[in-house]
Design a protein around this motif. Sequence first.
Motif, short mmCIF file in Angstrom:
data_model
loop_
_atom_site.label_atom_id
_atom_site.label_comp_id
_atom_site.label_asym_id
_atom_site.label_seq_id
_atom_site.Cartn_x
_atom_site.Cartn_y
_atom_site.Cartn_z
N UNK A 177 0.80 -1.22 0.00
CA UNK A 177 0.00 0.00 0.00
C UNK A 177 0.84 1.27 0.00
N UNK A 178 2.11 1.20 0.46
CA UNK A 178 2.88 2.42 0.61
C UNK A 178 3.67 2.80 -0.65
N UNK A 179 3.50 2.08 -1.73
CA UNK A 179 4.14 2.45 -2.99
C UNK A 179 3.30 3.51 -3.69
N UNK A 180 3.96 4.58 -4.15
CA UNK A 180 3.23 5.66 -4.81
C UNK A 180 2.67 5.16 -6.14
N UNK A 181 1.36 5.31 -6.34
CA UNK A 181 0.69 4.78 -7.51
C UNK A 181 0.21 5.93 -8.39
N UNK A 182 0.53 5.83 -9.68
CA UNK A 182 0.12 6.83 -10.65
C UNK A 182 -1.13 6.34 -11.38
N UNK A 183 -1.85 7.29 -12.00
CA UNK A 183 -3.04 6.92 -12.76
C UNK A 183 -2.73 5.86 -13.80
N UNK A 184 -1.61 6.04 -14.51
CA UNK A 184 -1.28 5.10 -15.58
C UNK A 184 -0.93 3.72 -15.06
N UNK A 185 -0.70 3.58 -13.74
CA UNK A 185 -0.42 2.27 -13.17
C UNK A 185 -1.69 1.43 -13.04
N UNK A 186 -2.82 2.07 -12.83
CA UNK A 186 -4.02 1.30 -12.50
C UNK A 186 -5.19 1.51 -13.45
N UNK A 187 -5.12 2.48 -14.38
CA UNK A 187 -6.24 2.74 -15.27
C UNK A 187 -5.99 2.15 -16.66
#
Length: 473
Positions: A63-73
């Motif tokens: 959970x503590x890894x910074x997630x970008x929009x392009x990672x999950x969308x």
Amino acid sequence: DRASLYRYRGGYSLTRFEVYNIANRAKPVGERKLYLRGNSLQTRMVDNYLYFVVQDYVYSIPYDVRIMDEDILPAYSDSAAGDSALRTIAPTSIRIFPGRLSPSYMMVGGFDIASQKPCLPQCYLGNSSDLYMSKTRMYVAQNSWDGDKTNLFRFDVSKGNVAYTGSGQVDGHILNQYSMDEYGTNFRIATTTWANTANSKTKNHLYVLNKNMDVVGSVKDMAPGETIQSVRFTGDTGYIVTYRRTDPLFVIDLKTPSKPKVLGQLKVPGFSSYLHPVADGVVVGIGRQTTTLFYTDASGKRVDSGQEKDMGLKLSMFDVKNPRAPRQMFYKVLGNEYTQSEVSYNARALMVDLKKGVLGIPVYSYDWSSGKDNSWWGAYIVAFSTRTGFSVRGELKANKPSNNYYYDTNSRTCYIGNNLYMVSGNTIYAYNYTNCRLLATKTLFTIQMDQPITYDLPEPGVVVETVPIAPSK
């Protein structure tokens, strides 16, 4: 929950559709490129419109890894819209099927290959395993994460537009796209439910769903202990082949959707993994021939071992004119236990010339049984007749590559006039269609494994914008 969905940053799959103008065949001109992040499930063409279903999986990280929009969308790029990089689809444009979720995206859409109108794919949270499509509707099958069931999603299609219109669910799982069919306003599907306890057995079913995707008729629990090997629907009749030790061919009457019934069945050794109608009331099956293994016990008695031996690639011709008494008219075994064909899992690999009564069957054989390499690949050209059965017209054997880096054993055959062509590996072969005499060969390209391969892809990880897409009804 200390975990979030994300796309693996080490790389991603990208499906690319390209459109070329081939008015000048010596100089094809690229007119359009459409990229969708994920793997292509299947595509269909209706007139000038290409329809697609693309599957894109997402994974989990701390959970503590910074997630970008392009990672999950989900993301796509369309040159018709002037895109030079991927654009993500806005979260508000992603729909879900309540109670039928999975960690993946399903992008469904279509576009006119003769137009530059931008494509706007519909996006759903969920996976897909196969699809069936008529000229006006698309049905996407999804393996349910909640038990041994198949979820079904229906979409209306028209001029490149795709709109979700309903869903249903049946017990069991399908084999492939031929397990599904639309006839009138009804949808038919054949499934297998797996044994889930030591005392239970696999069972096979056929369901009929109405225009509301509700089950209105069914035939359940066919051939306990066996599994479906092939399915074919023709009009108001269905054919199902199951297998454990023999090949039962079931003929099912579907004239009354609310009361489908088994009219007849035929049991022969082996099984058919693909069925193809070749004449009125005649179906050809392509699969495997098997024989029962026996042993002699201490008393000298011949005992069934309960095991089967593979004898080779089998062609069967079934007479189903009388659905209550189907019969095997002819059969022929090609090669040996090492002889395999892509047709067993991909019907598009089969060449069928109904006018001349000829089949082109790609084959490959990894045969080291004699202690030396007798492997070969290419195709069998087989003539068929409802009066005389099958006869091999030619064995088209492709050249083995000069290096060990390039082994593509999936061949394709086609005919133009009195010429027959086979494409295998990096070579195209031309034959006389009548006697299969080799006329010429042409090497299409050379593989150099020490040279890097580059692709013209949109910038990975670069998003020009997040696009909202109006949901379908």
